[in-house]
Design an enzyme around this catalytic site. Structure first.
Site, PDB file in Angstrom:
ATOM      1  N   THR A 122       0.815  -1.210   0.000  1.00 18.29           N
ATOM      2  CA  THR A 122       0.000   0.000   0.000  1.00 18.29           C
ATOM      3  C   THR A 122       0.848   1.259   0.000  1.00 18.29           C
ATOM      4  O   THR A 122       1.964   1.262   0.543  1.00 18.29           O
ATOM      5  CB  THR A 122      -0.900   0.011   1.255  1.00 18.29           C
ATOM      6  OG1 THR A 122      -1.498   1.299   1.386  1.00 18.29           O
ATOM      7  CG2 THR A 122      -0.114  -0.240   2.533  1.00 18.29           C
ATOM      8  N   TYR A 146      -1.725   0.334  10.224  1.00  7.66           N
ATOM      9  CA  TYR A 146      -1.983  -0.377   8.959  1.00  7.66           C
ATOM     10  C   TYR A 146      -0.759  -0.287   8.037  1.00  7.66           C
ATOM     11  O   TYR A 146      -0.229  -1.309   7.584  1.00  7.66           O
ATOM     12  CB  TYR A 146      -3.228   0.217   8.268  1.00  7.66           C
ATOM     13  CG  TYR A 146      -3.372  -0.228   6.845  1.00  7.66           C
ATOM     14  CD1 TYR A 146      -3.503  -1.577   6.540  1.00  7.66           C
ATOM     15  CD2 TYR A 146      -3.344   0.694   5.793  1.00  7.66           C
ATOM     16  CE1 TYR A 146      -3.604  -2.003   5.219  1.00  7.66           C
ATOM     17  CE2 TYR A 146      -3.453   0.276   4.476  1.00  7.66           C
ATOM     18  CZ  TYR A 146      -3.576  -1.067   4.200  1.00  7.66           C
ATOM     19  OH  TYR A 146      -3.674  -1.487   2.901  1.00  7.66           O
TER      20      TYR A 146
END
Ligand code: UDP
Length: 338
Positions: A122, A146
């Site tokens: 990501t 995250y």
């Protein structure tokens, strides 16, 4: 239908949004996608191109059983938690699922002689970058659990390559959006937080008006800018990354974005054009943890995965396919209720 049988590929999280589109692309390329998913977020109906094996990414015995049964030639690893806000309040859950989950899977890969591993990474690993567009060598300084969990897995992947020869491609997604251009699958979660599906739901009046998070950013219209990439293009990127690894290619880290940024207001205007009516919305404060702008430099991905990679990633196409999917899903739901 398939030109060749190129063998089974284990797809963890294959019932999810990006994972299910990747399964369709794998099947079109002649692989057999074997979905491994606990269906905590994913949908059973999204598994259409190969078998579904229910299982949790932390369940070592079940993973071994499935890998023994199918003998995959490679693994696409999507099974993870991916909400920034939730990761801030439940970091342990994120590190366990994302880091321990990947580690569990990598050890199973070693035992079952899989050495081609494509990882869902990501742009959240970059945190709040100082320069735009973002290249793969930009500093990785995640600002939430995250992003930190995904960066840790990238580090583990490097170490497993060095120590065990287990090669990987880590694909650092920017903002995945849109739906299958043939309308077979799309974005559907029980709890939705993403801009495009929320805009679609607001258009269907199934959701309270969408709230724009922040109108005071130093951007062209004050709203945050993101780089939206079509999920079908992301799916093809996974297949090409796998092809490269199976052909003996080296481990890689690649940004998957378009190099073009769009503000929240531009996205909503495009949704309004597709639907023929305004997206009901209000304005509100910034969402904690949101950087003002994230735009990829996709040069490396285009060079390695193919210059035609972004075929569907014009914002108009992204929104048109999302709208077609949501409008059809809304029709199906209404027919079921009737
Ligand atoms: N956003 C918004 N309202 C919403 C959801 C998102 O204004 O209800 C904004 C968000 O602040 C960000 C962009 O839309 O600038 C994309 O957010 P999303 O959650 O879709 O993806 P993220 O960039 O967080 O991965």
């Amino acid at each position: 239908m398939h030109p060749t049988n190129r063998g089974p590929v284990l797809v963890t999280g294959g019932a999810g949004y990006v994972g299910s589109h990747a399964c369709k692309a794998l099947a079109a390329a002649g692989y057999t996608p074997v979905t491994y998913d606990n269906l905590s977020i994913g949908n059973r109906w999204a598994v259409q191109w190969g078998p579904l094996e229910r299982g949790d990414i932390l369940d070592v015995a079940r993973l071994h059983e499935v890998m023994r049964a199918y003998r995959p030639v490679g693994v696409l690893h999507f099974a993870a938690l991916a909400l920034v806000g939730e990761s801030m309040t439940q970091p342990g859950l994120y590190y366990r699922t994302n880091v321990t989950g990947a580690l569990t899977l990598l050890d199973a890969c070693r035992i079952h002689d899989v050495d081609a591993f494509v990882f869902s990474s990501t742009c959240a690993i970059y945190g709040t970058p100082e320069t735009m567009p973002i290249r793969e060598d930009s500093p990785a300084r995640p600002i939430n659990p995250y992003g930190a969990s995904k960066l840790m897995v990238e580090r583990i992947l490097d170490d497993y390559d060095m120590a065990h020869g287990l090669r990987h491609v880590a694909l650092r997604y920017f903002n995945a959006a849109g739906a299958d251009p043939e309308g077979e699958i799309g974005e559907a979660r029980d709890v939705e937080t993403h801009l495009v599906p929320l805009a679609m739901e607001a258009l269907m009046e199934r959701h309270p008006p969408l709230q724009i998070f922040g109108t005071d950013y130093a951007t062209r219209d004050g709203t945050a800018v993101r780089d939206y990439i079509h999920v079908a293009d992301l799916a093809v990127a996974h297949v090409r990354a796998l092809d490269g690894l199976l052909a003996g290619g080296p481990s890689l880290k690649l940004n998957l974005g378009t190099g073009r940024g769009h503000s929240v207001r531009e996205v909503l205007n495009t949704c309004a054009r597709a639907a023929g009516r305004e997206v009901p919305h209000a304005t509100g404060p910034r969402r904690p943890g949101d950087p003002p702008e994230l735009v990829a430099d996709p040069a490396a991905a285009l060079e390695i995965l193919g210059g035609d990679l972004l075929a569907h990633s014009q914002l108009d196409t992204i929104i048109d396919t999302a709208w077609a999917w949501h409008a059809a899903a809304h029709g199906r739901a209404a027919a079921t209720r009737a």
